[in-house]
Motif scaffolding. Structure first.
Motif, PDB file in Angstrom:
ATOM      1  N   VAL A 103      54.907  44.251  28.218  1.00 45.67           N
ATOM      2  CA  VAL A 103      53.640  44.221  28.955  1.00 45.67           C
ATOM      3  C   VAL A 103      52.927  42.934  28.604  1.00 45.67           C
ATOM      4  O   VAL A 103      52.842  42.566  27.432  1.00 45.67           O
ATOM      5  CB  VAL A 103      52.768  45.442  28.613  1.00 45.67           C
ATOM      6  CG1 VAL A 103      51.364  45.283  29.180  1.00 45.67           C
ATOM      7  CG2 VAL A 103      53.402  46.711  29.153  1.00 45.67           C
ATOM      8  N   GLU A 111      49.717  41.525  28.137  1.00 44.46           N
ATOM      9  CA  GLU A 111      48.281  41.734  27.952  1.00 44.46           C
ATOM     10  C   GLU A 111      47.638  40.374  27.700  1.00 44.46           C
ATOM     11  O   GLU A 111      47.276  40.025  26.580  1.00 44.46           O
ATOM     12  CB  GLU A 111      48.030  42.686  26.796  1.00 44.46           C
ATOM     13  CG  GLU A 111      48.613  44.070  26.999  1.00 44.46           C
ATOM     14  CD  GLU A 111      48.372  44.981  25.808  1.00 44.46           C
ATOM     15  OE1 GLU A 111      47.232  45.462  25.664  1.00 44.46           O
ATOM     16  OE2 GLU A 111      49.317  45.191  25.035  1.00 44.46           O
ATOM     17  N   ALA A 139      46.405  45.544  32.269  1.00 50.98           N
ATOM     18  CA  ALA A 139      47.807  45.654  31.913  1.00 50.98           C
ATOM     19  C   ALA A 139      47.991  46.745  30.871  1.00 50.98           C
ATOM     20  O   ALA A 139      47.134  46.966  30.016  1.00 50.98           O
ATOM     21  CB  ALA A 139      48.317  44.319  31.368  1.00 50.98           C
ATOM     22  N   ALA A 140      49.098  47.477  30.964  1.00 54.43           N
ATOM     23  CA  ALA A 140      49.498  48.568  30.058  1.00 54.43           C
ATOM     24  C   ALA A 140      48.946  49.920  30.473  1.00 54.43           C
ATOM     25  O   ALA A 140      49.358  50.940  29.920  1.00 54.43           O
ATOM     26  CB  ALA A 140      49.128  48.283  28.607  1.00 54.43           C
ATOM     27  N   GLY A 162      52.103  46.035  34.658  1.00 49.43           N
ATOM     28  CA  GLY A 162      52.823  45.160  33.742  1.00 49.43           C
ATOM     29  C   GLY A 162      52.061  43.900  33.401  1.00 49.43           C
ATOM     30  O   GLY A 162      52.165  43.379  32.286  1.00 49.43           O
ATOM     31  N   TYR A 194      55.919  37.703  33.114  1.00 50.38           N
ATOM     32  CA  TYR A 194      56.261  39.121  33.067  1.00 50.38           C
ATOM     33  C   TYR A 194      57.723  39.348  33.435  1.00 50.38           C
ATOM     34  O   TYR A 194      58.464  40.021  32.695  1.00 50.38           O
ATOM     35  CB  TYR A 194      55.362  39.942  34.004  1.00 50.38           C
ATOM     36  CG  TYR A 194      55.843  41.371  34.120  1.00 50.38           C
ATOM     37  CD1 TYR A 194      55.617  42.282  33.095  1.00 50.38           C
ATOM     38  CD2 TYR A 194      56.589  41.794  35.219  1.00 50.38           C
ATOM     39  CE1 TYR A 194      56.101  43.576  33.163  1.00 50.38           C
ATOM     40  CE2 TYR A 194      57.075  43.091  35.297  1.00 50.38           C
ATOM     41  CZ  TYR A 194      56.830  43.977  34.265  1.00 50.38           C
ATOM     42  OH  TYR A 194      57.327  45.251  34.337  1.00 50.38           O
TER      43      TYR A 194
END
Length: 550
Positions: free
Chosen positions: A391, A393, A418-419, A530, A542
């Motif tokens: 992921v 972030e 994200a996540a 993601g 990513y």
């Protein structure tokens, strides 16, 4: 169907969902179960909001909801009383659907019907569960897994088969043969003092079907809950009998009358009966070589909070898309390491939550005005994969703030992160492309990544389009342009698999993005974000973590 590449051992919800995800990804599977008939019984009935969202992506939610009902209120009674001693209380407070959370409320689904819906969808894809097929052994090498399967015919004759597979997944419950074959530890505790009798029984008269009914008298508890489809069938949970006493219909009825004082209640036949001893355990790893464990084979816990079935289904969703990409040689085998990396953090936290909730309920049952409320976290909408190695972030738009690491905590602020889960958005209008989707949950798919592109213009979107073209050749990345309200079809529309106009503004508001600024949100096949990026660089970073060709 071509030769199955993956063997799934165990046909409960986690095994069925895993098979469905893989088949939707074009991966041939085989699913076996040692039982001679499909299991019956209500068992784990609560289907949480997060699981409903996953089912919407898989295309099975409408059929699940057709056999579901609301997770109703619980009325409590004193000995011999017909009228509840207080107003019935809901385990979850009812919430109104919103454009970003269309399924906020827990649904009650009899597990027999639940599994039947999943099997019906598998059958449409040419897959059926092989019953009376028991895994007896497995051997693995760098090339695959050799499984020994014992088939038992109706007349009792047995036939042993040896078959080769690329991968094997054990979803075969708390007594998992696969886990034992792998020699995985299953650390935790067994609470023998909390032995519980479970079952489904017909109630001919005496109990209403609009609420569940509970008695807690002199330390003995009985909970009886109506099925929301078959109104005469009730599930029960009873902690009254001694461990030595066998569980029969007659013994349950005897206990019910003795504890409740309600001899006006008339019972019919029992559909199934079982003794249940709570275990609170989890494995030390969810993978060894080419073999995985998921669901109850990897973790078991008290029924408090209704997290077990839902966590098991989400195990399957997490593993399924990764196995599919690796099988198709689109992703490195190392991607499979992230299954345990992401899920074990969630499961460890969930065991703590459910144990604490169960202990609280047991300590307070019988106290005046105590109500068994479930925390909102149990809806699982905040379950996240913060800290995952795949992921992104990244600082800036969509980055989670603060140091707190709560695997069940929702994102911070009004912007998608994200996540965390990717929200829905309704009232979308297809704009010049071949799609009928009118909401994002109809766009997301278990068979591909969805890259949502918001805002900007053709010039600022050009690098993103180039990045999408680089990773979308295998058909596992789907670019979707989300236009703001009133925006006309742009010159670069043909570069996207779908173009949607956000007529009501729900998508831009729900994702917290500006209509004039470029924002890119990559949604994984399991509905998790993601990366949230403001340019093509985030997208490229990513997919370099995911795809070999990226």
């Amino acid at each position: 169907m071509s030769q199955p590449s993956i063997l799934i051992v165990g046909a409960g919800p986690s095994g069925l969902v895993l098979a469905l995800v893989l088949l939707q990804n074009g991966v041939p599977v085989r699913i076996i179960d040692k039982e001679r008939t499909h299991r019956i019984g209500s068992r784990a009935a609560g289907v949480m909001a997060r699981t409903q969202e996953l089912y919407a992506q898989l295309g099975v939610l409408s059929d699940i909801l057709a056999v579901a009902g609301p997770f109703g209120a619980v009325a409590t009674y004193d000995f011999g009383e017909i009228v509840p001693k207080s107003k019935a209380a809901f385990l979850f407070e009812h919430q109104e659907p919103t454009p970003d959370v269309p399924y906020p409320n827990t649904e009650a689904v009899n597990q027999t019907k639940h599994e039947g819906v999943l099997r019906a969808h598998l059958a449409k894809l040419g897959c059926t569960v092989e019953l009376a097929a028991e895994l007896r052994g497995l051997e693995q090498s760098g090339e695959g897994v050799l499984a020994t399967i014992m088939h038992t015919a109706e007349d009792g004759t047995q036939n042993e088969e040896t078959a080769a597979f690329e991968w094997l997944v054990g979803t075969d419950g708390a007594h998992s043969v696969v886990r034992k074959q792998l020699g995985l530890s299953f650390l935790g505790e067994t609470r023998k003092e909390h032995l519980t009798n479970l079952g489904d029984i017909v109630v001919e008269e005496g109990l209403g079907t609009d609420v569940a009914h509970m008695w807690f008298i002199d330390g003995k508890m009985i909970l009886v809950r109506p099925d929301d489809v078959d109104k005469k069938m009730f599930s029960f949970m009873c902690r009254a009998s001694s461990p030595e006493k066998p569980l029969t219909r007659e013994h349950f009825v005897e206990d019910f009358y003795r504890i409740t004082g309600r001899r006006d209640v008339k019972f019919g036949e029992a559909a199934w009966l079982s003794k249940y001893t709570p275990n609170i355990r989890m494995v030390d790893t969810m993978r060894k070589g080419r073999v995985f464990v998921a669901g109850d084979a990897a973790h078991c816990h008290t029924p408090a909070g209704g997290q077990g079935l839902n966590s098991s289904v989400q195990d399957a969703a997490n593993l399924g898309w990764k196995l599919a990409l690796v099988h198709r040689k689109l992703a490195p085998a190392s991607l499979l390491d992230t299954y345990a990396e992401e899920r074990m953090r969630i499961i460890a936290h969930m065991l703590g939550l459910t144990t604490a909730l169960g202990d609280r309920n047991r300590a307070n049952l019988g106290k005046k005005d105590f109500k068994m409320k479930h925390p909102d976290a149990m809806r699982m909408l905040g379950v996240n994969y913060r800290g995952s190695s795949i992921v992104c972030e990244e600082p800036g738009p969509g980055a989670a703030q603060g140091e707190e690491d709560d695997p069940y905590m929702g994102g911070v602020g009004g912007r998608v992160q994200a996540a965390y889960r990717a929200p829905d958005a309704s009232e979308l209008e297809p704009n010049g492309k071949s799609t009928k989707a009118t909401k994002l949950f109809e766009v997301f798919s278990a068979a591909r990544h969805t890259v949502l592109v918001f805002g900007g213009d053709a010039e600022t979107r050009a690098p993103v389009v180039k990045a999408l073209q680089h990773v979308s050749a295998a058909g596992v990345v789907h670019g979707v342009l989300v236009l703001g309200q009133g925006k006309s079809t742009p010159s670069d529309a043909s570069n996207f698999a779908a173009v949607l106009e956000d007529r009501a503004g729900h998508a831009y508001k729900g994702y917290g993005v500006d209509a004039e600024e470029l924002a890119v949100v990559v949604v994984r096949p399991d509905g998790v974000v993601g990366v949230v990026a403001s340019d093509a660089g985030g997208v490229e970073r990513y997919f370099k973590k995911i795809l070999i060709a990226a």
